[in-house]
Motif scaffolding. Structure first.
Motif, PDB file in Angstrom:
ATOM      1  N   HIS A 103       0.839  -1.209   0.000  1.00 34.28           N
ATOM      2  CA  HIS A 103       0.000   0.000   0.000  1.00 34.28           C
ATOM      3  C   HIS A 103       0.870   1.254   0.000  1.00 34.28           C
ATOM      4  N   ASN A 104       1.906   1.238   0.830  1.00 30.89           N
ATOM      5  CA  ASN A 104       2.785   2.410   0.944  1.00 30.89           C
ATOM      6  C   ASN A 104       3.546   2.675  -0.351  1.00 30.89           C
ATOM      7  N   ILE A 105       4.009   1.595  -0.998  1.00 28.22           N
ATOM      8  CA  ILE A 105       4.726   1.737  -2.274  1.00 28.22           C
ATOM      9  C   ILE A 105       3.800   2.320  -3.336  1.00 28.22           C
ATOM     10  N   VAL A 106       2.606   1.747  -3.430  1.00 31.82           N
ATOM     11  CA  VAL A 106       1.637   2.173  -4.446  1.00 31.82           C
ATOM     12  C   VAL A 106       1.238   3.637  -4.246  1.00 31.82           C
ATOM     13  N   LYS A 107       0.967   4.010  -3.005  1.00 31.21           N
ATOM     14  CA  LYS A 107       0.578   5.403  -2.739  1.00 31.21           C
ATOM     15  C   LYS A 107       1.722   6.363  -3.081  1.00 31.21           C
ATOM     16  N   GLU A 108       2.944   6.006  -2.676  1.00 33.31           N
ATOM     17  CA  GLU A 108       4.108   6.864  -2.941  1.00 33.31           C
ATOM     18  C   GLU A 108       4.314   7.084  -4.433  1.00 33.31           C
ATOM     19  N   TYR A 109       4.273   5.993  -5.212  1.00 29.78           N
ATOM     20  CA  TYR A 109       4.542   6.122  -6.646  1.00 29.78           C
ATOM     21  C   TYR A 109       3.361   6.720  -7.394  1.00 29.78           C
ATOM     22  N   ASN A 110       2.160   6.468  -6.932  1.00 30.46           N
ATOM     23  CA  ASN A 110       0.994   7.101  -7.554  1.00 30.46           C
ATOM     24  C   ASN A 110       1.049   8.614  -7.354  1.00 30.46           C
ATOM     25  N   ASP A 111       1.471   9.034  -6.162  1.00 30.99           N
ATOM     26  CA  ASP A 111       1.607  10.470  -5.880  1.00 30.99           C
ATOM     27  C   ASP A 111       2.693  11.118  -6.739  1.00 30.99           C
ATOM     28  N   LYS A 112       3.642  10.287  -7.204  1.00 33.04           N
ATOM     29  CA  LYS A 112       4.724  10.797  -8.063  1.00 33.04           C
ATOM     30  C   LYS A 112       4.379  10.629  -9.549  1.00 33.04           C
ATOM     31  N   ASN A 113       3.088  10.359  -9.818  1.00 29.50           N
ATOM     32  CA  ASN A 113       2.564  10.244 -11.192  1.00 29.50           C
ATOM     33  C   ASN A 113       3.083   9.029 -11.963  1.00 29.50           C
ATOM     34  N   TYR A 114       3.451   7.991 -11.246  1.00 27.40           N
ATOM     35  CA  TYR A 114       3.772   6.715 -11.903  1.00 27.40           C
ATOM     36  C   TYR A 114       2.458   5.969 -12.160  1.00 27.40           C
ATOM     37  N   LYS A 115       2.415   5.224 -13.245  1.00 24.44           N
ATOM     38  CA  LYS A 115       1.290   4.336 -13.499  1.00 24.44           C
ATOM     39  C   LYS A 115       1.577   3.034 -12.749  1.00 24.44           C
ATOM     40  N   ILE A 116       0.607   2.556 -11.974  1.00 29.60           N
ATOM     41  CA  ILE A 116       0.814   1.361 -11.155  1.00 29.60           C
ATOM     42  C   ILE A 116       0.385   0.101 -11.903  1.00 29.60           C
ATOM     43  N   ILE A 117       1.231  -0.912 -11.858  1.00 29.50           N
ATOM     44  CA  ILE A 117       0.891  -2.236 -12.395  1.00 29.50           C
ATOM     45  C   ILE A 117       0.912  -3.226 -11.232  1.00 29.50           C
ATOM     46  N   VAL A 118      -0.166  -3.973 -11.079  1.00 33.84           N
ATOM     47  CA  VAL A 118      -0.234  -5.012 -10.049  1.00 33.84           C
ATOM     48  C   VAL A 118      -0.277  -6.370 -10.735  1.00 33.84           C
ATOM     49  N   ILE A 119       0.660  -7.230 -10.415  1.00 37.91           N
ATOM     50  CA  ILE A 119       0.635  -8.602 -10.940  1.00 37.91           C
ATOM     51  C   ILE A 119      -0.180  -9.430  -9.949  1.00 37.91           C
ATOM     52  N   GLY A 120      -1.379  -9.816 -10.362  1.00 35.22           N
ATOM     53  CA  GLY A 120      -2.257 -10.546  -9.454  1.00 35.22           C
ATOM     54  C   GLY A 120      -3.656 -10.693 -10.029  1.00 35.22           C
ATOM     55  N   ASP A 121      -4.562 -11.155  -9.202  1.00 30.83           N
ATOM     56  CA  ASP A 121      -5.941 -11.423  -9.596  1.00 30.83           C
ATOM     57  C   ASP A 121      -6.818 -10.240  -9.196  1.00 30.83           C
ATOM     58  N   MET A 122      -7.413  -9.569 -10.167  1.00 31.89           N
ATOM     59  CA  MET A 122      -8.198  -8.360  -9.892  1.00 31.89           C
ATOM     60  C   MET A 122      -9.397  -8.624  -8.982  1.00 31.89           C
ATOM     61  N   LYS A 123      -9.842  -9.876  -8.864  1.00 36.61           N
ATOM     62  CA  LYS A 123     -11.000 -10.200  -8.028  1.00 36.61           C
ATOM     63  C   LYS A 123     -10.602 -10.546  -6.596  1.00 36.61           C
ATOM     64  N   HIS A 124      -9.298 -10.672  -6.349  1.00 39.03           N
ATOM     65  CA  HIS A 124      -8.851 -11.044  -4.999  1.00 39.03           C
ATOM     66  C   HIS A 124      -8.903  -9.821  -4.093  1.00 39.03           C
ATOM     67  N   PRO A 125      -9.391  -9.981  -2.851  1.00 43.84           N
ATOM     68  CA  PRO A 125      -9.511  -8.828  -1.944  1.00 43.84           C
ATOM     69  C   PRO A 125      -8.204  -8.085  -1.696  1.00 43.84           C
ATOM     70  N   GLU A 126      -7.090  -8.802  -1.699  1.00 40.25           N
ATOM     71  CA  GLU A 126      -5.812  -8.114  -1.497  1.00 40.25           C
ATOM     72  C   GLU A 126      -5.523  -7.157  -2.649  1.00 40.25           C
ATOM     73  N   VAL A 127      -5.764  -7.610  -3.870  1.00 35.23           N
ATOM     74  CA  VAL A 127      -5.514  -6.770  -5.048  1.00 35.23           C
ATOM     75  C   VAL A 127      -6.495  -5.609  -5.111  1.00 35.23           C
ATOM     76  N   ILE A 128      -7.744  -5.872  -4.749  1.00 33.01           N
ATOM     77  CA  ILE A 128      -8.749  -4.798  -4.704  1.00 33.01           C
ATOM     78  C   ILE A 128      -8.288  -3.721  -3.716  1.00 33.01           C
ATOM     79  N   GLY A 129      -7.764  -4.156  -2.564  1.00 28.48           N
ATOM     80  CA  GLY A 129      -7.262  -3.212  -1.571  1.00 28.48           C
ATOM     81  C   GLY A 129      -6.068  -2.428  -2.073  1.00 28.48           C
ATOM     82  N   ILE A 130      -5.121  -3.092  -2.725  1.00 27.32           N
ATOM     83  CA  ILE A 130      -3.930  -2.427  -3.274  1.00 27.32           C
ATOM     84  C   ILE A 130      -4.340  -1.360  -4.289  1.00 27.32           C
ATOM     85  N   ASN A 131      -5.276  -1.733  -5.155  1.00 24.56           N
ATOM     86  CA  ASN A 131      -5.743  -0.808  -6.186  1.00 24.56           C
ATOM     87  C   ASN A 131      -6.385   0.434  -5.569  1.00 24.56           C
ATOM     88  N   GLY A 132      -6.913   0.269  -4.366  1.00 27.93           N
ATOM     89  CA  GLY A 132      -7.544   1.383  -3.681  1.00 27.93           C
ATOM     90  C   GLY A 132      -6.571   2.424  -3.154  1.00 27.93           C
TER      91      GLY A 132
END
Length: 279
Positions: A103-132
């Motif tokens: 979560h911390n990595i994603v928020k930091e890089y999103n704030d720096k205008n990086y496009k985030i890529i998550v390797i995982g299952d979009m329906k899994h609750p962990e990935v849904i949370g990360i995307n949030g």
């Protein structure tokens, strides 16, 4: 029948921590506590907690103000914390520290205008949370084939993270392809060490037995990956409890291996082993 048990099986650190935190809170509570989604992907374990007063819900909005809410080890998106604060809900955050790191990595890089890529299952609750943690704008990749449908913009910078339970080989294959297609990209291998160890341990045991039994919830991502890994090596039976085992079917095997997902309680594993040792 000889029964061999995987060196690493059952509750991982994150799940064990979450279950202990949740139980401690339930013991202190007189009116019960709400859990946002099933505490873990094991219905037998969740039932024990619900008997103690845990109420499982799917949305913050159904939780009354000033009540307590458990955020499970899978973690949630940033907006959930805001919703809880608005309703004066007491948050008991059992998010796995390894997931919180993502979560911390994603928020930091999103704030720096990086496009985030998550390797995982979009329906899994962990990935849904990360995307949030990047305004739900992540590119989510589950298979190599999916990459053929994605057009990457080399004028942008990308940051890659992984679902903690994703298969390491799959992760490496996708990373290899991404590194060839995108010029400005940073990779964070956020696969949990417990996941890697369990997968390796299961594979090693599968090579040494006639059949593997994998114990874990039907909806548990890491359990299903253990099933897939073992199936590549030897006949594999996936179960949630000992009640699903067929004694006659098992009699044809001389050596049986047992492993379990990271959300499988010790008592369920013990029951399976005791059953097998009597065959």
């Amino acid at each position: 029948m000889e029964v061999k048990i995987a060196k690493d099986a059952g509750f991982c650190f994150g799940v064990k921590r979450a279950m202990k935190m949740a139980w401690n809170e339930l013991e202190k509570s007189e009116n019960g506590i709400f859990a946002l989604g099933p505490l873990i992907h094991n219905k037998q374990a969740v039932s024990k907690y619900e008997e103690r007063g845990l109420k499982t819900v799917e949305q913050v909005e159904v939780i009354p103000s000033n009540k307590s809410m458990i955020i499970r080890s899978h973690g949630v998106g940033e907006s959930v914390y805001s919703e809880a604060k608005e309703k004066s809900i007491n948050v008991i955050d059992t998010t796995c520290p390894f997931v919180k790191k993502i979560h911390n990595i994603v928020k930091e890089y999103n704030d720096k205008n990086y496009k985030i890529i998550v390797i995982g299952d979009m329906k899994h609750p962990e990935v849904i949370g990360i995307n949030g943690w990047c305004n739900n704008n992540a590119i989510i990749i589950k298979t190599l084939e999916q990459m053929n449908e994605i057009i990457f913009d080399n004028s942008k910078k990308y940051c890659v993270v992984a679902q903690t339970t994703i298969n390491l080989t799959l992760y490496n294959n996708i990373v290899d392809k991404l590194s060839k297609e995108i010029e400005n990209i940073e990779f964070y291998n956020t696969i949990c060490s417990a996941t890697k160890v369990r997968q390796q341990s299961a594979k090693e045991l599968a090579l040494d037995v006639d059949c593997m039994i994998v114990i874990g919830g039907r909806h548990s991502s890491n359990t299903q990956k253990l099933v897939d890994i073992c199936k590549e090596v030897v006949p594999t039976i996936a179960i949630e409890t000992k009640l699903e085992l067929n004694e006659e079917e098992l009699r044809k095997y001389k050596v049986v291996g047992v492993t379990a997902g990271a959300s499988t309680p010790d008592w369920i594993i013990s029951e399976v082993i005791e059953f097998l040792e009597l065959i």
